[in-house]
Write a protein that holds these residues in place. Sequence first.
Motif, PDB file in Angstrom:
ATOM      1  N   MET A   1       0.828  -1.174   0.000  1.00  0.00           N
ATOM      2  CA  MET A   1       0.000   0.000   0.000  1.00  0.00           C
ATOM      3  C   MET A   1       0.872   1.236   0.000  1.00  0.00           C
ATOM      4  O   MET A   1       2.022   1.192   0.372  1.00  0.00           O
ATOM      5  CB  MET A   1      -0.909   0.016   1.211  1.00  0.00           C
ATOM      6  CG  MET A   1      -2.089  -0.899   1.073  1.00  0.00           C
ATOM      7  SD  MET A   1      -3.208  -0.675   2.419  1.00  0.00           S
ATOM      8  CE  MET A   1      -3.188  -2.345   3.016  1.00  0.00           C
ATOM      9  N   GLU A   5      -1.044   6.561   2.583  1.00  0.00           N
ATOM     10  CA  GLU A   5      -2.441   6.145   2.606  1.00  0.00           C
ATOM     11  C   GLU A   5      -3.163   6.791   3.781  1.00  0.00           C
ATOM     12  O   GLU A   5      -2.677   6.827   4.892  1.00  0.00           O
ATOM     13  CB  GLU A   5      -2.525   4.627   2.724  1.00  0.00           C
ATOM     14  CG  GLU A   5      -3.935   4.132   2.643  1.00  0.00           C
ATOM     15  CD  GLU A   5      -3.999   2.626   2.705  1.00  0.00           C
ATOM     16  OE1 GLU A   5      -5.107   2.108   2.807  1.00  0.00           O
ATOM     17  OE2 GLU A   5      -2.948   1.988   2.658  1.00  0.00           O
ATOM     18  N   GLU A  64      -4.036   4.525  -6.369  1.00  0.00           N
ATOM     19  CA  GLU A  64      -5.203   3.634  -6.381  1.00  0.00           C
ATOM     20  C   GLU A  64      -5.386   3.002  -7.761  1.00  0.00           C
ATOM     21  O   GLU A  64      -5.646   1.798  -7.875  1.00  0.00           O
ATOM     22  CB  GLU A  64      -6.460   4.396  -5.989  1.00  0.00           C
ATOM     23  CG  GLU A  64      -6.497   4.786  -4.529  1.00  0.00           C
ATOM     24  CD  GLU A  64      -7.710   5.613  -4.162  1.00  0.00           C
ATOM     25  OE1 GLU A  64      -8.482   6.010  -5.062  1.00  0.00           O
ATOM     26  OE2 GLU A  64      -7.898   5.853  -2.954  1.00  0.00           O
ATOM     27  N   ALA A  67      -2.811   0.331  -8.325  1.00  0.00           N
ATOM     28  CA  ALA A  67      -3.163  -0.883  -7.585  1.00  0.00           C
ATOM     29  C   ALA A  67      -4.258  -1.660  -8.307  1.00  0.00           C
ATOM     30  O   ALA A  67      -4.193  -2.894  -8.411  1.00  0.00           O
ATOM     31  CB  ALA A  67      -3.599  -0.526  -6.164  1.00  0.00           C
ATOM     32  N   LYS A 100       1.994  -6.299  -2.569  1.00  0.00           N
ATOM     33  CA  LYS A 100       1.150  -5.465  -1.713  1.00  0.00           C
ATOM     34  C   LYS A 100       0.192  -4.625  -2.538  1.00  0.00           C
ATOM     35  O   LYS A 100      -0.971  -4.444  -2.167  1.00  0.00           O
ATOM     36  CB  LYS A 100       2.016  -4.576  -0.830  1.00  0.00           C
ATOM     37  CG  LYS A 100       2.763  -5.351   0.229  1.00  0.00           C
ATOM     38  CD  LYS A 100       3.647  -4.459   1.060  1.00  0.00           C
ATOM     39  CE  LYS A 100       4.404  -5.304   2.067  1.00  0.00           C
ATOM     40  NZ  LYS A 100       5.291  -4.531   2.902  1.00  0.00           N
ATOM     41  N   TYR A 104      -3.842  -4.633  -2.452  1.00  0.00           N
ATOM     42  CA  TYR A 104      -4.566  -3.368  -2.273  1.00  0.00           C
ATOM     43  C   TYR A 104      -5.566  -3.170  -3.420  1.00  0.00           C
ATOM     44  O   TYR A 104      -6.720  -2.807  -3.201  1.00  0.00           O
ATOM     45  CB  TYR A 104      -3.564  -2.220  -2.200  1.00  0.00           C
ATOM     46  CG  TYR A 104      -4.170  -0.850  -2.019  1.00  0.00           C
ATOM     47  CD1 TYR A 104      -5.166  -0.602  -1.086  1.00  0.00           C
ATOM     48  CD2 TYR A 104      -3.709   0.229  -2.769  1.00  0.00           C
ATOM     49  CE1 TYR A 104      -5.699   0.665  -0.908  1.00  0.00           C
ATOM     50  CE2 TYR A 104      -4.233   1.492  -2.598  1.00  0.00           C
ATOM     51  CZ  TYR A 104      -5.231   1.710  -1.666  1.00  0.00           C
ATOM     52  OH  TYR A 104      -5.757   2.968  -1.513  1.00  0.00           O
ATOM     53  N   ASP A 107      -8.547  -5.362  -3.015  1.00  0.00           N
ATOM     54  CA  ASP A 107      -9.432  -4.790  -2.003  1.00  0.00           C
ATOM     55  C   ASP A 107     -10.259  -3.645  -2.601  1.00  0.00           C
ATOM     56  O   ASP A 107     -11.469  -3.551  -2.369  1.00  0.00           O
ATOM     57  CB  ASP A 107      -8.612  -4.298  -0.809  1.00  0.00           C
ATOM     58  CG  ASP A 107      -9.479  -3.865   0.350  1.00  0.00           C
ATOM     59  OD1 ASP A 107     -10.454  -4.571   0.667  1.00  0.00           O
ATOM     60  OD2 ASP A 107      -9.183  -2.814   0.949  1.00  0.00           O
ATOM     61  N   ALA A 113     -12.250  -0.611   0.132  1.00  0.00           N
ATOM     62  CA  ALA A 113     -11.635   0.648   0.551  1.00  0.00           C
ATOM     63  C   ALA A 113     -12.503   1.807   0.095  1.00  0.00           C
ATOM     64  O   ALA A 113     -13.150   1.743  -0.944  1.00  0.00           O
ATOM     65  CB  ALA A 113     -10.231   0.779  -0.051  1.00  0.00           C
TER      66      ALA A 113
END
Length: 116
Positions: A1, A5, A64, A67, A100, A104, A107, A113
Amino acid sequence: MAESERPRDTPRLRPAPLLFEPTEAASDPEHFFDLESIDDPRELLSRATELTLAFRAAADRSVEYQAIAAAQLADVRRFDRLTAADIGRRAEWTEDYAKKMIEYGQDLLRGGADRS
């Protein structure tokens, strides 16, 4: 992440509008969003702060999307799926960081999130 963040319950700030600079001004290394022409230190601090917040918000949003893209590229349902190492090389990340970011992104794709 991402290191920067923010907590999930923190509302996303609306960035100040970034005004596009004319090409001749953008080529001048001393010119940056016309800040050098602001004489009043209060106004300079205010505009520079607006730009800082705008760039920070843009960087957070870009992370974001990185990711999400990493998670999509690593999806086992894709016939052209990439490994974390491949994604890391493409994004200039370490393999561990790519893992990671994939997590993220997964998610985020699940809606886990806050992405307001």
